[in-house]
Motif scaffolding. Structure first.
Motif, PDB file in Angstrom:
ATOM      1  N   ASP A  55      75.386 -77.366  56.246  1.00 20.49           N
ATOM      2  CA  ASP A  55      75.836 -78.305  55.219  1.00 20.49           C
ATOM      3  C   ASP A  55      77.351 -78.255  55.028  1.00 20.49           C
ATOM      4  O   ASP A  55      77.843 -78.139  53.916  1.00 20.49           O
ATOM      5  CB  ASP A  55      75.089 -78.037  53.899  1.00 20.49           C
ATOM      6  CG  ASP A  55      75.212 -79.204  52.927  1.00 20.49           C
ATOM      7  OD1 ASP A  55      75.344 -80.348  53.399  1.00 20.49           O
ATOM      8  OD2 ASP A  55      75.192 -78.962  51.704  1.00 20.49           O
ATOM      9  N   LEU A  56      78.085 -78.345  56.148  1.00 20.61           N
ATOM     10  CA  LEU A  56      79.546 -78.359  56.100  1.00 20.61           C
ATOM     11  C   LEU A  56      80.086 -79.615  56.765  1.00 20.61           C
ATOM     12  O   LEU A  56      79.504 -80.122  57.729  1.00 20.61           O
ATOM     13  CB  LEU A  56      80.128 -77.149  56.850  1.00 20.61           C
ATOM     14  CG  LEU A  56      80.053 -75.799  56.173  1.00 20.61           C
ATOM     15  CD1 LEU A  56      80.576 -74.710  57.115  1.00 20.61           C
ATOM     16  CD2 LEU A  56      80.840 -75.780  54.870  1.00 20.61           C
ATOM     17  N   VAL A  57      81.199 -80.093  56.251  1.00 22.70           N
ATOM     18  CA  VAL A  57      81.930 -81.214  56.829  1.00 22.70           C
ATOM     19  C   VAL A  57      83.395 -80.797  56.927  1.00 22.70           C
ATOM     20  O   VAL A  57      83.939 -80.203  55.993  1.00 22.70           O
ATOM     21  CB  VAL A  57      81.817 -82.471  55.927  1.00 22.70           C
ATOM     22  CG1 VAL A  57      82.786 -83.546  56.385  1.00 22.70           C
ATOM     23  CG2 VAL A  57      80.399 -82.995  55.907  1.00 22.70           C
ATOM     24  N   VAL A  58      84.002 -81.098  58.076  1.00 24.75           N
ATOM     25  CA  VAL A  58      85.435 -80.864  58.233  1.00 24.75           C
ATOM     26  C   VAL A  58      86.059 -82.122  58.822  1.00 24.75           C
ATOM     27  O   VAL A  58      85.512 -82.729  59.732  1.00 24.75           O
ATOM     28  CB  VAL A  58      85.736 -79.608  59.090  1.00 24.75           C
ATOM     29  CG1 VAL A  58      85.217 -79.747  60.508  1.00 24.75           C
ATOM     30  CG2 VAL A  58      87.227 -79.279  59.071  1.00 24.75           C
ATOM     31  N   ASN A  59      87.168 -82.524  58.241  1.00 24.81           N
ATOM     32  CA  ASN A  59      87.954 -83.647  58.737  1.00 24.81           C
ATOM     33  C   ASN A  59      89.253 -83.094  59.301  1.00 24.81           C
ATOM     34  O   ASN A  59      89.918 -82.277  58.652  1.00 24.81           O
ATOM     35  CB  ASN A  59      88.238 -84.638  57.598  1.00 24.81           C
ATOM     36  CG  ASN A  59      87.077 -85.564  57.350  1.00 24.81           C
ATOM     37  OD1 ASN A  59      86.909 -86.560  58.043  1.00 24.81           O
ATOM     38  ND2 ASN A  59      86.257 -85.240  56.363  1.00 24.81           N
ATOM     39  N   ILE A  60      89.615 -83.556  60.501  1.00 27.06           N
ATOM     40  CA  ILE A  60      90.795 -83.059  61.204  1.00 27.06           C
ATOM     41  C   ILE A  60      91.653 -84.253  61.608  1.00 27.06           C
ATOM     42  O   ILE A  60      91.132 -85.267  62.072  1.00 27.06           O
ATOM     43  CB  ILE A  60      90.392 -82.280  62.475  1.00 27.06           C
ATOM     44  CG1 ILE A  60      89.359 -81.217  62.141  1.00 27.06           C
ATOM     45  CG2 ILE A  60      91.611 -81.681  63.157  1.00 27.06           C
ATOM     46  CD1 ILE A  60      88.703 -80.618  63.361  1.00 27.06           C
ATOM     47  N   ARG A  61      92.964 -84.107  61.446  1.00 24.09           N
ATOM     48  CA  ARG A  61      93.898 -85.149  61.869  1.00 24.09           C
ATOM     49  C   ARG A  61      95.168 -84.479  62.384  1.00 24.09           C
ATOM     50  O   ARG A  61      95.404 -83.296  62.134  1.00 24.09           O
ATOM     51  CB  ARG A  61      94.226 -86.084  60.700  1.00 24.09           C
ATOM     52  CG  ARG A  61      94.933 -85.388  59.563  1.00 24.09           C
ATOM     53  CD  ARG A  61      95.643 -86.364  58.646  1.00 24.09           C
ATOM     54  NE  ARG A  61      96.102 -85.745  57.431  1.00 24.09           N
ATOM     55  CZ  ARG A  61      97.181 -84.972  57.316  1.00 24.09           C
ATOM     56  NH1 ARG A  61      97.912 -84.668  58.370  1.00 24.09           N
ATOM     57  NH2 ARG A  61      97.525 -84.466  56.138  1.00 24.09           N
ATOM     58  N   PRO A  62      96.003 -85.274  63.070  1.00 26.09           N
ATOM     59  CA  PRO A  62      97.304 -84.718  63.470  1.00 26.09           C
ATOM     60  C   PRO A  62      98.141 -84.405  62.232  1.00 26.09           C
ATOM     61  O   PRO A  62      98.032 -85.098  61.213  1.00 26.09           O
ATOM     62  CB  PRO A  62      97.954 -85.857  64.267  1.00 26.09           C
ATOM     63  CG  PRO A  62      96.859 -86.803  64.598  1.00 26.09           C
ATOM     64  CD  PRO A  62      95.804 -86.628  63.559  1.00 26.09           C
ATOM     65  N   ALA A  63      98.959 -83.365  62.332  1.00 25.14           N
ATOM     66  CA  ALA A  63      99.864 -83.031  61.239  1.00 25.14           C
ATOM     67  C   ALA A  63     100.867 -84.169  61.063  1.00 25.14           C
ATOM     68  O   ALA A  63     101.251 -84.841  62.016  1.00 25.14           O
ATOM     69  CB  ALA A  63     100.591 -81.726  61.537  1.00 25.14           C
TER      70      ALA A  63
END
Length: 150
Positions: free
Chosen positions: A49-57
């Motif tokens: 039950d985890l969500v992670v959002n990743i984007r460029p710095a």
């Protein structure tokens, strides 16, 4: 079928993946290439039950990547992937073929899949470092070279 190599808790998933994302972000070759690719992603790990959002710095932020363990972010992902933490661990150790996992529905993917698949070769140099991290600090997650995707 082989041994199941599971995380012990959602907290451990987050701790290990934070380290994996840091490895990618700080890698002098991988980090800048991922930043330049500009493909924000959302990963949902269903079993914990985890969500992670990743984007460029962005300009002024440290590192090459920025991630938050939340859907409450000010950017939209181009790609969304849903999988178990076991599949994620296999992927980071270079033991899960993403295209095959999508075909076999171990990973549900949506969005700009060509962009996501183009990132895969960029992340491969991090796999040996992730395996070293797991072997040193989380040996219960280590996979043998013979543990191939089913």
């Amino acid at each position: 079928m082989g041994t199941v190599h599971c995380f012990r808790s959602a907290e451990e998933v987050r701790e290990v993946l934070d380290k994996a994302f840091t490895l990618m972000s700080e890698d002098p070759d991988v980090g800048p290439r991922l930043r330049a690719a500009d493909v924000p992603q959302r990963f949902e790990l269903t079993d914990v039950d985890l969500v992670v959002n990743i984007r460029p710095a962005r300009d002024g932020e440290e590192g090459n990547l920025h991630w938050e363990w939340s859907d409450d972010v000010d950017w939209e992902p181009k790609v969304e992937m849903t999988m178990s933490s076991e599949v994620a661990n296999r992927y980071w150790q270079g033991r899960e073929n993403i295209a095959m996992a999508i075909t076999r529905r171990r990973i549900k993917a949506s969005g700009d899949l060509p962009s996501a698949l183009a990132l895969l070769p960029l992340t491969k140099p991090v796999f040996p470092r992730y395996r070293e991290l797991v072997e040193a600090d989380y040996p219960h997650l280590a996979l043998e070279a013979v543990d191939r995707p089913r």
